[in-house]
Design an enzyme around this catalytic site. Structure first.
Site, PDB file in Angstrom:
ATOM      1  N   SER A 148     -16.293 -56.972   5.808  1.00 49.85           N
ATOM      2  CA  SER A 148     -15.008 -56.777   5.482  1.00 49.85           C
ATOM      3  C   SER A 148     -14.748 -56.820   4.261  1.00 49.85           C
ATOM      4  O   SER A 148     -16.004 -57.597   3.844  1.00 49.85           O
ATOM      5  CB  SER A 148     -14.218 -58.611   6.246  1.00 49.85           C
ATOM      6  OG  SER A 148     -13.251 -59.286   5.670  1.00 49.85           O
ATOM      7  N   TYR A 161     -16.263 -67.984   6.159  1.00 43.83           N
ATOM      8  CA  TYR A 161     -15.992 -66.769   6.585  1.00 43.83           C
ATOM      9  C   TYR A 161     -16.341 -65.946   5.435  1.00 43.83           C
ATOM     10  O   TYR A 161     -17.205 -64.488   5.588  1.00 43.83           O
ATOM     11  CB  TYR A 161     -14.946 -66.448   6.503  1.00 43.83           C
ATOM     12  CG  TYR A 161     -14.478 -64.925   7.733  1.00 43.83           C
ATOM     13  CD1 TYR A 161     -14.753 -64.911   8.924  1.00 43.83           C
ATOM     14  CD2 TYR A 161     -13.444 -64.155   6.774  1.00 43.83           C
ATOM     15  CE1 TYR A 161     -14.636 -63.258   9.601  1.00 43.83           C
ATOM     16  CE2 TYR A 161     -13.649 -63.063   7.416  1.00 43.83           C
ATOM     17  CZ  TYR A 161     -14.147 -62.737   8.776  1.00 43.83           C
ATOM     18  OH  TYR A 161     -13.778 -61.406   8.894  1.00 43.83           O
TER      19      TYR A 161
END
Ligand SMILES: NC(=O)c1ccc[n+]([C@@H]2O[C@H](COP(=O)([O-])OP(=O)(O)OC[C@H]3O[C@@H](n4cnc5c(N)ncnc54)[C@H](OP(=O)(O)O)[C@@H]3O)[C@@H](O)[C@H]2O)c1
Length: 269
Positions: A148, A161
């Site tokens: 990401s 995350y």
């Protein structure tokens, strides 16, 4: 390489994790449309069955359904074994399954945070390891790991995350270099905000505040990532606007990134 129907397929058999939804579903659809046979992995076997039936009917490809919780060592082992099979080779592994959590780290369930590390980082590491052995022995194959753009910045409010995605970026760059000259390539994709079930599943409420141009579609992420894999690239950032953003913020010193991301969290989360 062409399949029986004369389509120009790039991979004979691809294994896609997290294929029951979002970007993983889009990977499966793109690959099936070009004639690749598939092994699809996620926990929700019923959704995978529906997808398999649809893709086989539409494109005549074989789709093997392998339901597994990648956060559970025994289930994960079955996927590792499938990747390690030398009789039924997988020439593209897409490590896409993942999820996020939102909140202040010390106030969240530590077991859930650990699961996030298990699925986003540990499963990806183990599956990559299982796939690379036979690929390097054959002298061909591709691995695509979905990170990401969040892996490039600290993310207050989603600390674990962001850390799992930073792991995926660093791990991927290093293994990409280790594989140089082997005929096997590992690519890391760094998508920006993409409309999927991710936001709801991770209980992230900041999405309302994002302008429309910030959003990508799962299909464009899948297509651009697969093109980058085929080109043997180390990293792919889907969409020009996110390429510009990541290039522009690369020289920003870590303390400033931390402060900016902290303020952004106060505004958006
Ligand atoms: N959406 C975004 O804005 C965005 C941005 C950058 C990166 N990403 C990354 O893109 C990847 C795909 O996310 P998405 O946006 O497509 O989200 P999504 O729609 O929520 O899909 C996540 C997929 O992962 C699977 N999964 C989750 N936990 C799993 C587990 N324990 N075992 C096996 N499979 C599991 C889910 O299937 P089951 O529930 O059936 O198991 C589902 O198929 C993730 O790695 C995510 O971090 C997303």
């Amino acid at each position: 390489m062409t399949d029986g129907a004369g389509r120009a397929r790039r991979w004979r058999t691809a294994l896609v994790t997290g294929a029951s939804s979002g970007i993983g579903d889009a990977f499966a659809r793109c690959l099936a449309a070009e004639g690749s046979d598939l092994v699809v992995v996620a926990r929700d076997g019923e959704r995978l069955d529906v997808l398999a039936e649809e893709l086989t009917a539409a494109h005549g490809v074989s789709v093997e359904v392998l339901p597994a919780d990648l956060g559970a060592p025994v289930a994960r082992h079955a996927v590792e074994q499938r990747l390690a099979s030398r009789d039924r080779p997988v020439d593209l592994l897409v490590n896409n399954a993942g999820f996020g959590t939102n909140g202040t780290f010390h106030e969240m369930s530590v077991d859930r945070e650990e699961q996030e590390v298990q699925v986003n980082a540990l499963a990806l590491l183990r599956l990559t390891h299982a796939a690379l052995g036979p690929m390097v022995a054959r002298g061909s194959g591709h691995v695509l790991n979905v990170a990401s753009i969040g892996g490039l910045y600290p993310i207050p409010g989603s600390a674990t995350y962001g850390a799992t995605k930073a792991f995926v970026c660093s791990f991927g760059d290093a293994v990409h270099e280790e594989l140089r000259g082997s005929g096997v390539h590992l690519t890391t994709s760094l998508p920006g905000f993409t409309r999927t079930e991710f936001q709801e599943r991770s209980h992230w409420e900041g999405q309302e505040g994002l302008p429309g141009f910030a959003w990508l579609t799962a299909e464009e992420v899948a297509r651009q990532s697969l093109d980058g894999v085929w080109a043997g690239r180390a990293r792919v950032v889907p969409a020009r606007r996110y390429q510009l953003l990541t290039a522009a913020t690369a020289p920003v010193p870590p303390f400033l990134k931390r402060l900016i991301m902290g303020r952004a969290q106060d505004v958006a989360w």
